[in-house]
Design a protein around this motif. Structure first.
Motif, PDB file in Angstrom:
ATOM      1  N   TRP A  35      47.731  37.448  39.029  1.00 26.99           N
ATOM      2  CA  TRP A  35      47.856  38.738  38.343  1.00 26.99           C
ATOM      3  C   TRP A  35      46.487  39.258  37.903  1.00 26.99           C
ATOM      4  CZ3 TRP A  35      51.959  41.893  37.968  1.00 26.99           C
ATOM      5  CH2 TRP A  35      51.887  42.963  37.072  1.00 26.99           C
ATOM      6  N   ASN A  36      45.644  38.375  37.392  1.00 29.08           N
ATOM      7  CA  ASN A  36      44.328  38.792  36.901  1.00 29.08           C
ATOM      8  C   ASN A  36      43.422  39.287  38.018  1.00 29.08           C
ATOM      9  OD1 ASN A  36      45.016  38.225  34.268  1.00 29.08           O
ATOM     10  ND2 ASN A  36      44.074  36.184  34.275  1.00 29.08           N
ATOM     11  N   ARG A  37      43.687  38.842  39.241  1.00 26.23           N
ATOM     12  CA  ARG A  37      42.874  39.320  40.357  1.00 26.23           C
ATOM     13  C   ARG A  37      43.060  40.811  40.587  1.00 26.23           C
ATOM     14  NH1 ARG A  37      43.843  35.707  45.526  1.00 26.23           N
ATOM     15  NH2 ARG A  37      42.589  37.404  46.411  1.00 26.23           N
ATOM     16  N   GLY A  38      44.182  41.348  40.117  1.00 27.63           N
ATOM     17  CA  GLY A  38      44.438  42.775  40.300  1.00 27.63           C
ATOM     18  C   GLY A  38      43.650  43.672  39.377  1.00 27.63           C
ATOM     19  N   GLY A  39      43.129  43.102  38.287  1.00 28.67           N
ATOM     20  CA  GLY A  39      42.358  43.896  37.349  1.00 28.67           C
ATOM     21  C   GLY A  39      43.163  45.042  36.761  1.00 28.67           C
ATOM     22  N   SER A  40      42.463  46.071  36.324  1.00 27.42           N
ATOM     23  CA  SER A  40      43.129  47.203  35.670  1.00 27.42           C
ATOM     24  C   SER A  40      43.938  48.042  36.658  1.00 27.42           C
ATOM     25  CB  SER A  40      42.081  48.088  34.982  1.00 27.42           C
ATOM     26  OG  SER A  40      41.157  48.592  35.941  1.00 27.42           O
TER      27      SER A  40
ATOM     28  N   LEU B 101      50.319  44.452  42.926  1.00 27.93           N
ATOM     29  CA  LEU B 101      51.083  43.635  41.989  1.00 27.93           C
ATOM     30  C   LEU B 101      52.095  44.515  41.263  1.00 27.93           C
ATOM     31  CD1 LEU B 101      47.986  41.726  40.623  1.00 27.93           C
ATOM     32  CD2 LEU B 101      49.655  40.852  42.263  1.00 27.93           C
ATOM     33  N   ILE B 102      53.372  44.172  41.368  1.00 27.34           N
ATOM     34  CA  ILE B 102      54.428  45.009  40.791  1.00 27.34           C
ATOM     35  C   ILE B 102      54.803  44.535  39.394  1.00 27.34           C
ATOM     36  CG2 ILE B 102      56.785  45.863  41.097  1.00 27.34           C
ATOM     37  CD1 ILE B 102      56.353  45.505  44.140  1.00 27.34           C
ATOM     38  N   ASP B 103      55.212  43.279  39.259  1.00 29.20           N
ATOM     39  CA  ASP B 103      55.510  42.737  37.937  1.00 29.20           C
ATOM     40  C   ASP B 103      55.518  41.213  37.992  1.00 29.20           C
ATOM     41  OD1 ASP B 103      58.130  41.852  38.786  1.00 29.20           O
ATOM     42  OD2 ASP B 103      58.875  43.884  38.470  1.00 29.20           O
ATOM     43  N   ARG B 104      55.572  40.600  36.842  1.00 28.54           N
ATOM     44  CA  ARG B 104      55.634  39.136  36.728  1.00 28.54           C
ATOM     45  C   ARG B 104      56.426  38.789  35.478  1.00 28.54           C
ATOM     46  NH1 ARG B 104      50.223  36.946  33.661  1.00 28.54           N
ATOM     47  NH2 ARG B 104      49.866  38.791  32.372  1.00 28.54           N
TER      48      ARG B 104
END
Length: 371
Positions: free
Chosen positions: A137-142, A318-321
């Motif tokens: 998730w963090n790889r997606g950034g803002s 990334l959609i959701d987690r």
């Protein structure tokens, strides 16, 4: 270096949704109707056979631009002669169905392989640790997206049916050597084992085993299998050769990151550690594709030589987690991405998760193929 990438893909069919992106012909309208095939729990090859059977036409009269596996909900275009076309739905049992739409257009030629541009994927990656889900998730950034480069391996769907021990590449290799008896023996053994275990067995293979068990000569029964399926076997063997050749190129970079354990059918294939290694690979490697089989044994198979890119790129959205309701204490991640024709989403996900796991376990190590 070997990294354990723990996750689950295709836990349920709704976790793996595929929509084909195809290009209709630009020629004048003609005698071929194009329609949308939606299916669940059925391979494309089996679906084409079922369409032909339901409409009372030859299997060769139904065409598709690409193959989609059975573990998911897939949507793709097929073509058939307009006068035979009618929409229908078939319920094939628990979590298995197919639906053919009304015609979406008429053209002067059937669908061909070149009409497939790629596929859109909506996936749920389950059974992730909280740390792994957070790292991805963090790889997606803002912006909630990142670019992923992957080695363009054919994945295990190309070499057998998940949950079974079909050695399609071994069947194809025997056909390439002109040994139809050995090809038939391998297919009979593996299909019979799958049937005894209650595994997924496509109709043609089941009938082949029944014919042999009823006393029909093994080679005679094998020749009754559609040429489309036998060509798939040959293509499987050639795809395995391409994978092994590409794996050698990866190993030669000196930066291999092992993707699979010894028990996996793709154990000989390696990933990469860093985009610099990706850049050192050849842009593509020649790939032979079978075009036609002779009427008798597999001797003299007509081939054409194509080119397959060694590395492909995609942008992962990334959609959701959140917590995974199917795996208590674990997390799920929902993503979307597109891949070009012939690339495997399962391989892309495995390389993405493995690379991110490697980077999180060793912060000094760049995630393979990422920007």
């Amino acid at each position: 270096m070997s990294i354990a990438a723990a996750y689950t893909l295709k836990h349920q069919h709704t976790d793996f949704v595929v929509k084909e992106v195809s290009r209709p012909p630009v020629e004048q309208p003609g005698d071929y109707a194009y329609a949308v095939l939606e299916k669940r729990g059925v391979t494309t090859l089996e679906a084409l056979r079922l369409i032909a059977e339901h409409l009372g036409i030859q299997e060769s009269d139904v065409s598709a631009a690409g193959l989609k596996d059975e573990d998911g909900i897939t949507r793709q275009t097929v073509s058939l002669r307009a006068e035979t076309m009618r929409p229908f739905w078939i319920d094939l049992g628990p979590e298995k169905w197919l639906r053919l739409s009304a015609p979406i257009g008429q053209y002067d030629r059937p669908l061909e392989k070149g009409a497939l541009l790629g596929n859109d994927f909506w996936l749920v990656i389950r059974n992730l640790s909280e740390e792994a889900a957070e790292s991805i998730w963090n790889r997606g950034g803002s912006r909630g997206q990142f670019r992923q480069y992957v080695v363009n391996y054919f994945d295990r769907q190309r070499f057998g049916v998940p949950g079974s021990n079909y050695r399609t590449a071994d069947v194809g290799a025997a056909l390439l050597e002109g040994d139809t008896r050995r090809a038939a023996a391998v297919l009979h053994h593996d299909t019979a084992v799958a049937m005894s275990r209650g595994g997924l067995v496509p109709g043609e293979q089941a009938r082949f085993v029944q014919d042999v068990n009823a006393g029909m000569d093994c080679r005679t029964a094998f020749r009754a299998i559609s040429s489309r399926l036998r060509l798939f076997f040959v293509g499987s063997a050639l795809s395995r050769d391409w994978n092994l050749q590409t794996a050698q190129s990866v190993a030669a970079t000196g930066h291999p990151l092992r993707l699979y354990g010894d028990e996996h059918p793709l154990a000989g294939c390696l990933g990469l550690a860093g985009p610099q290694a990706l850049a050192s690979l050849p842009a593509g490697i020649a790939l032979k594709e079978p075009v036609a089989l002779p009427s008798e044994d597999g001797v003299g198979i007509t081939m054409r030589e194509t080119w397959r890119a060694t590395v492909t790129a995609t942008k992962v959205f990334l959609i959701d987690r959140g917590p995974d309701e199917h795996f208590p204490g674990r997390h799920a991640l929902r993503v979307f991405f597109n891949l070009p024709s012939g690339s495997y989403a399962t391989s892309a996900v495995h390389q993405m998760v493995t690379a991110t796991t490697a980077a999180s376990q060793d912060p000094g190590r760049a995630a393979a193929g990422t920007t």
